[in-house]
Design a protein around this motif. Structure first.
Motif, PDB file in Angstrom:
ATOM      1  N   LYS A  16       3.535   2.664  14.637  1.00 45.47           N
ATOM      2  CA  LYS A  16       2.367   1.817  14.429  1.00 45.47           C
ATOM      3  C   LYS A  16       1.863   2.032  13.006  1.00 45.47           C
ATOM      4  CE  LYS A  16      -2.419   1.042  15.870  1.00 45.47           C
ATOM      5  NZ  LYS A  16      -3.532   1.467  16.756  1.00 45.47           N
ATOM      6  N   LEU A  17       1.666   0.924  12.279  1.00 44.34           N
ATOM      7  CA  LEU A  17       1.244   1.007  10.884  1.00 44.34           C
ATOM      8  C   LEU A  17      -0.196   0.550  10.675  1.00 44.34           C
ATOM      9  CD1 LEU A  17       4.426  -0.430   9.130  1.00 44.34           C
ATOM     10  CD2 LEU A  17       3.967   1.886   9.910  1.00 44.34           C
ATOM     11  N   LEU A  32       1.280   4.682   7.673  1.00 47.49           N
ATOM     12  CA  LEU A  32       2.342   4.177   6.807  1.00 47.49           C
ATOM     13  C   LEU A  32       3.178   5.325   6.253  1.00 47.49           C
ATOM     14  CD1 LEU A  32       3.591   1.654   5.462  1.00 47.49           C
ATOM     15  CD2 LEU A  32       2.064   2.063   3.522  1.00 47.49           C
ATOM     16  N   MET A  33       2.541   6.460   5.960  1.00 51.94           N
ATOM     17  CA  MET A  33       3.277   7.604   5.435  1.00 51.94           C
ATOM     18  C   MET A  33       4.270   8.151   6.464  1.00 51.94           C
ATOM     19  SD  MET A  33       2.418   7.897   2.318  1.00 51.94           S
ATOM     20  CE  MET A  33       2.414   6.100   2.436  1.00 51.94           C
ATOM     21  N   LYS A  34       3.878   8.172   7.727  1.00 49.00           N
ATOM     22  CA  LYS A  34       4.797   8.631   8.777  1.00 49.00           C
ATOM     23  C   LYS A  34       6.002   7.695   8.878  1.00 49.00           C
ATOM     24  CE  LYS A  34       1.218  10.875  11.576  1.00 49.00           C
ATOM     25  NZ  LYS A  34       0.500  10.877  12.878  1.00 49.00           N
ATOM     26  N   TYR A  35       5.723   6.407   8.780  1.00 47.27           N
ATOM     27  CA  TYR A  35       6.796   5.412   8.830  1.00 47.27           C
ATOM     28  C   TYR A  35       7.714   5.557   7.618  1.00 47.27           C
ATOM     29  CZ  TYR A  35       8.942   0.783   8.299  1.00 47.27           C
ATOM     30  OH  TYR A  35       9.822  -0.250   8.107  1.00 47.27           O
ATOM     31  N   PHE A  36       7.126   5.721   6.424  1.00 46.33           N
ATOM     32  CA  PHE A  36       7.925   5.851   5.212  1.00 46.33           C
ATOM     33  C   PHE A  36       8.800   7.106   5.246  1.00 46.33           C
ATOM     34  CE2 PHE A  36       5.551   3.143   1.808  1.00 46.33           C
ATOM     35  CZ  PHE A  36       6.070   2.008   2.395  1.00 46.33           C
ATOM     36  N   PHE A  61      -0.079   3.092  -2.699  1.00 48.87           N
ATOM     37  CA  PHE A  61      -0.561   2.315  -1.554  1.00 48.87           C
ATOM     38  C   PHE A  61      -1.630   1.314  -1.991  1.00 48.87           C
ATOM     39  CE2 PHE A  61      -3.792   1.891   1.822  1.00 48.87           C
ATOM     40  CZ  PHE A  61      -3.022   1.304   2.819  1.00 48.87           C
ATOM     41  N   TYR A  62      -2.618   1.773  -2.730  1.00 45.07           N
ATOM     42  CA  TYR A  62      -3.700   0.879  -3.146  1.00 45.07           C
ATOM     43  C   TYR A  62      -3.247  -0.096  -4.228  1.00 45.07           C
ATOM     44  CZ  TYR A  62      -6.971   3.516  -0.310  1.00 45.07           C
ATOM     45  OH  TYR A  62      -7.620   4.091   0.756  1.00 45.07           O
ATOM     46  N   TYR A  63      -2.273   0.317  -5.028  1.00 49.23           N
ATOM     47  CA  TYR A  63      -1.712  -0.592  -6.032  1.00 49.23           C
ATOM     48  C   TYR A  63      -0.980  -1.747  -5.351  1.00 49.23           C
ATOM     49  CZ  TYR A  63       1.703  -2.283  -9.482  1.00 49.23           C
ATOM     50  OH  TYR A  63       2.487  -3.074 -10.283  1.00 49.23           O
ATOM     51  N   PHE A  64      -0.112  -1.433  -4.402  1.00 52.46           N
ATOM     52  CA  PHE A  64       0.687  -2.476  -3.764  1.00 52.46           C
ATOM     53  C   PHE A  64      -0.124  -3.314  -2.777  1.00 52.46           C
ATOM     54  CE2 PHE A  64       4.335  -0.054  -5.359  1.00 52.46           C
ATOM     55  CZ  PHE A  64       5.139  -1.091  -5.801  1.00 52.46           C
ATOM     56  N   PHE A  99       8.345   1.305  -1.289  1.00 51.55           N
ATOM     57  CA  PHE A  99       7.155   0.491  -1.552  1.00 51.55           C
ATOM     58  C   PHE A  99       7.513  -0.941  -1.945  1.00 51.55           C
ATOM     59  CE2 PHE A  99       4.832   4.488  -1.602  1.00 51.55           C
ATOM     60  CZ  PHE A  99       3.585   4.113  -1.116  1.00 51.55           C
ATOM     61  N   THR A 100       8.485  -1.112  -2.836  1.00 46.70           N
ATOM     62  CA  THR A 100       8.795  -2.464  -3.303  1.00 46.70           C
ATOM     63  C   THR A 100       9.366  -3.325  -2.182  1.00 46.70           C
ATOM     64  OG1 THR A 100      10.950  -1.687  -4.132  1.00 46.70           O
ATOM     65  CG2 THR A 100       9.133  -1.806  -5.710  1.00 46.70           C
ATOM     66  N   GLU A 101      10.187  -2.742  -1.320  1.00 48.44           N
ATOM     67  CA  GLU A 101      10.774  -3.531  -0.242  1.00 48.44           C
ATOM     68  C   GLU A 101       9.763  -3.789   0.876  1.00 48.44           C
ATOM     69  OE1 GLU A 101      14.509  -2.011   1.094  1.00 48.44           O
ATOM     70  OE2 GLU A 101      15.477  -2.292  -0.859  1.00 48.44           O
ATOM     71  N   PHE A 102       8.936  -2.796   1.201  1.00 46.26           N
ATOM     72  CA  PHE A 102       7.980  -2.988   2.293  1.00 46.26           C
ATOM     73  C   PHE A 102       6.927  -4.032   1.941  1.00 46.26           C
ATOM     74  CE2 PHE A 102       3.982  -2.084   4.453  1.00 46.26           C
ATOM     75  CZ  PHE A 102       4.383  -2.090   5.783  1.00 46.26           C
TER      76      PHE A 102
END
Length: 248
Positions: A16-17, A32-36, A61-64, A99-102
């Motif tokens: 869950k994200l 998200l960190m657990k998923y990554f 995270f805040y940038y993307f 990050f770029t793909e997600f």
């Protein structure tokens, strides 16, 4: 409005994200960190997220997610690209890919600086024409390239990339006879940073610390690089691959 958990799968396991409300997704950083961390192991089996590196992940995270208030408060320019600075084995390449793909950047083109340097030495700067400077792309391991010589002429590949990117995305302007501003470039407005909806940015990684970077490329290239990138330093230079080495 319909509200449900936003879930992704890794190797059949659910993560869950956050929560999806209509077409909008509210992501939770910790989830998200657990998923990554799980997803990163698909790219690199030895990948893990060091607690000391969490501030770097938070900035990404805040940038993307384009959180303008948070980024402005923390000196991050959402219109620039990203340069990850850290030692060997800290996970820079994997993190950029995650990050770029997600965040919907699609399948970005990844270029190795060492390979680009070799190609320029063999075929000249025309090699760089294969890069679409109107689209976001990734350059891995800046500083790993050897000095490129083409027919005896020394070529600084990274500087050439930045200059081509600058020419394509920041075309020149001049006042016309009526005092208006006229564009004097053949840059395509639909695909350059002139159109914020389709930004062209460079994402890059380097093992060089900033002092080493300036020594390697010189003040002019360092200045140009600083103009194109948010520079994110890893607080630790611990080689995660070395930590997992089987030493007998």
């Amino acid at each position: 409005m319909n509200k449900r958990d936003f879930i992704k799968l890794v190797n059949g396991n659910e993560y869950k994200l956050g929560v999806k409300v209509g077409s909008k997704v509210d992501l939770e950083f910790d989830l998200l960190m657990k998923y990554f961390e799980a997803l990163g192991k698909k790219y690199n089996p030895d990948f893990f997220i060091d607690e000391m590196d969490i501030p770097v992940f938070e900035k990404l995270f805040y940038y993307f997610t384009q959180n303008k208030i948070w980024c402005s408060t923390n000196n991050i320019n959402i219109n620039k690209g990203i340069m990850l600075v850290g030692g060997n084995g800290v996970g820079k390449s994997t993190i950029l890919r995650l990050f770029t793909e997600f965040f919907g950047m699609g399948k970005l083109k990844y270029y190795s600086m060492s390979e680009l340097g070799e190609k320029v030495s063999r075929d000249g700067l025309s090699t760089l024409d294969a890069i679409n400077f109107s689209r976001a792309f990734v350059i891995d391991d800046v500083g790993s390239e050897k000095e490129s010589m083409y027919f005896g002429i020394r070529t600084e590949v990274f500087n050439s990339i930045l200059m081509k990117f600058e020419h394509k995305n920041f075309p020149a302007y001049k006042p016309d006879e009526e005092g208006l501003i006229s564009l004097i470039s053949n840059a395509d407005k639909e695909t350059t940073r002139l159109n914020p909806s389709k930004p062209a940015r460079i994402y890059a990684s380097t093992n060089l610390c900033l002092d080493e970077f300036e020594e390697r490329y010189g003040k002019r290239v360092y200045s140009r690089m600083a103009g194109f990138f948010n520079i994110l330093n890893f607080p630790t230079r611990t080689d995660k691959r070395a930590l997992l080495a089987n030493v007998v």
